[in-house]
Design an enzyme around this catalytic site. Structure first.
Site, PDB file in Angstrom:
ATOM      1  N   ASN A  45       1.081  -1.345   0.172  1.00 26.29           N
ATOM      2  CA  ASN A  45       0.314   0.004   0.364  1.00 26.29           C
ATOM      3  C   ASN A  45       0.777   1.090  -0.076  1.00 26.29           C
ATOM      4  O   ASN A  45       0.080   2.012   0.470  1.00 26.29           O
ATOM      5  CB  ASN A  45      -1.068  -0.430   1.338  1.00 26.29           C
ATOM      6  N   GLY A  46       2.439   1.142  -0.464  1.00 24.54           N
ATOM      7  CA  GLY A  46       3.183   2.658  -0.005  1.00 24.54           C
ATOM      8  C   GLY A  46       3.716   2.401   0.341  1.00 24.54           C
ATOM      9  O   GLY A  46       4.891   3.805   0.869  1.00 24.54           O
ATOM     10  N   GLU A  47       3.057   2.019   2.588  1.00 22.44           N
ATOM     11  CA  GLU A  47       4.324   2.274   3.426  1.00 22.44           C
ATOM     12  C   GLU A  47       5.331   1.954   3.150  1.00 22.44           C
ATOM     13  O   GLU A  47       5.800   0.998   2.842  1.00 22.44           O
ATOM     14  CB  GLU A  47       3.648   1.391   4.730  1.00 22.44           C
ATOM     15  N   HIS A 138      16.893  27.907  -1.321  1.00 28.67           N
ATOM     16  CA  HIS A 138      16.510  28.810  -2.053  1.00 28.67           C
ATOM     17  C   HIS A 138      16.719  29.502  -1.448  1.00 28.67           C
ATOM     18  O   HIS A 138      16.712  31.061  -2.112  1.00 28.67           O
ATOM     19  CB  HIS A 138      14.755  28.438  -2.003  1.00 28.67           C
ATOM     20  N   LYS A 201      12.915  39.970 -14.937  1.00 26.79           N
ATOM     21  CA  LYS A 201      11.317  38.944 -15.337  1.00 26.79           C
ATOM     22  C   LYS A 201       9.817  38.997 -14.821  1.00 26.79           C
ATOM     23  O   LYS A 201      10.179  39.994 -13.273  1.00 26.79           O
ATOM     24  CB  LYS A 201      12.173  37.998 -15.129  1.00 26.79           C
ATOM     25  N   ARG A 203       6.942  37.250 -13.303  1.00 24.81           N
ATOM     26  CA  ARG A 203       5.962  35.669 -13.436  1.00 24.81           C
ATOM     27  C   ARG A 203       4.861  35.912 -13.166  1.00 24.81           C
ATOM     28  O   ARG A 203       4.296  36.963 -12.328  1.00 24.81           O
ATOM     29  CB  ARG A 203       6.362  35.057 -12.267  1.00 24.81           C
ATOM     30  N   THR A 234      11.892  23.538 -14.706  1.00 27.05           N
ATOM     31  CA  THR A 234      11.866  22.962 -15.778  1.00 27.05           C
ATOM     32  C   THR A 234      12.476  23.740 -16.558  1.00 27.05           C
ATOM     33  O   THR A 234      12.315  23.159 -17.681  1.00 27.05           O
ATOM     34  CB  THR A 234      10.153  23.529 -15.671  1.00 27.05           C
ATOM     35  N   GLY A 236      11.962  26.653 -17.751  1.00 26.26           N
ATOM     36  CA  GLY A 236      11.380  27.609 -18.280  1.00 26.26           C
ATOM     37  C   GLY A 236      12.250  29.116 -17.744  1.00 26.26           C
ATOM     38  O   GLY A 236      12.745  30.199 -18.917  1.00 26.26           O
ATOM     39  N   THR A 237      12.477  29.467 -16.857  1.00 23.97           N
ATOM     40  CA  THR A 237      13.059  30.399 -16.656  1.00 23.97           C
ATOM     41  C   THR A 237      13.878  31.185 -16.704  1.00 23.97           C
ATOM     42  O   THR A 237      14.400  31.623 -17.540  1.00 23.97           O
ATOM     43  CB  THR A 237      13.151  30.749 -15.221  1.00 23.97           C
TER      44      THR A 237
END
Length: 326
Positions: A45-47, A138, A201, A203, A234, A236-237
């Site tokens: 079940n993913g546990e 970040h 930029k 967003r 991704t 894009g930036t």
């Protein structure tokens, strides 16, 4: 005399989750230790089940797990591993998170939003972590989310020295892809003796990963531009920023980022970009579709940096001293 004296020596033990075993092996090799054998598997079940094959009682334990895809699974596994160490009577538990998941959700941009980066820190503390060791958060403020020591490591020396060794520094311009990276880009300028440029930029707040580049501030015409960022998701930036630099006359563009998340359309965007080289560290594993096509991608090992920090922590040394030259 009351009490009992002990003559035992400190003991380091190094553990790894299943997210990025290649990096764990590299760090262990740099430290001159083995990764503690661990039995880990998923139930139907993913546990997740975890059990260490060696006793951790009284040991200073270092547990490495990078939050790669599927990110929620590996975060949960790390929490379970921390709990297992706590219940195994570990003397101390240092959690090594080369890439800290949910770091972009570090504040509320609008009402009714979570601060998920704080939640991750709270979960680790509740699970039993005494200390966090991570690479290029970040935002710096995330260090304050954890109620305990946070060792914040930097990939800048590794990345900057690589770029500086292959590019004519007289033609080099360091470029920040947005206002938030200016401080980091400025450190690059100090290290490489290069001027600074900024890509402005905007967003779309209602569409994830949607960026419109407006203008370039600084002289980039005829220059070799190095775009510096903490992560590429991704793509894009960063690809839009590179296009803006070429549109303003840049001779070449190199992109560097500590964390190559590279999800979704990133593979196609990187391959089709005019950028000559993308430089990452191995805080995250390189996706399979890009690992087979590495002509534009250079991956540098962060393992020596992490190992040096682990050694300083274990020996009660100074992690800060590793980066004093910055």
């Amino acid at each position: 005399m009351t009490g009992i004296k002990t003559t035992g020596e400190k003991k380091m033990m190094f553990f790894s989750g299943r997210a990025h075993p290649e990096l764990a092996e590299e760090v262990a090799q740099q430290l001159g230790v083995g990764v503690v054998p661990t039995k880990a598997f998923d139930f139907a079940n993913g546990e997740i089940y975890v059990r260490y094959q060696e006793s951790a009682r009284g040991a200073d334990c270092f547990l490495i797990q990078s939050h790669t895809a599927p990110i929620n699974k590996w975060i949960m596994e790390q929490l379970i591993m921390i709990d297992a160490l706590k219940r195994a009577s570990a003397r101390s538990i240092t959690v090594i998170v080369p890439f800290y998941g949910y770091a972009r959700q570090d504040k509320k941009h609008r009402g009714r939003e979570p601060i998920s980066a704080r939640l991750i820190a709270d979960l680790m503390k509740t699970a039993g972590a005494d200390r966090i060791l991570t690479v290029d958060l970040h935002t710096d403020q995330i260090q304050g989310f954890f109620d305990g020591p946070v060792d914040h490591l930097f990939a800048l020396p590794l990345l900057a020295d690589y770029v500086g060794g292959k590019v004519d520094r007289d033609k080099l311009t360091v470029v920040s892809p947005d206002a938030g990276r200016v401080r980091v880009a400025d450190r690059w300028c100090d290290r490489l003796g290069a001027p600074l440029a900024i890509v402005h930029k905007r967003r779309d707040k209602d569409v994830a990963n949607q960026v419109t580049v407006h203008e370039v501030v600084g002289e980039v015409k005829g220059r070799v531009c190095v775009l510096v960022d903490d992560m590429i998701d991704t793509g894009g930036t960063i690809c839009a920023a590179a296009d803006a630099l070429f549109a303003h006359g840049a001779e070449d563009v190199i992109v560097t980022a500590t964390h190559g998340v590279l999800s979704g359309p990133a593979a196609d965007r990187l391959k089709n970009s005019r950028v000559s080289e993308f430089v990452f560290t191995n805080t995250l594993p390189t996706p399979g579709e890009l690992a087979a096509d590495l002509d534009k991608i250079k991956v540098l090992s962060i393992a020596p940096t992490i190992a040096s920090a682990v050694r300083e922590v274990f020996e009660d040394g100074s992690v800060t001293s590793l980066f004093d030259e910055q």
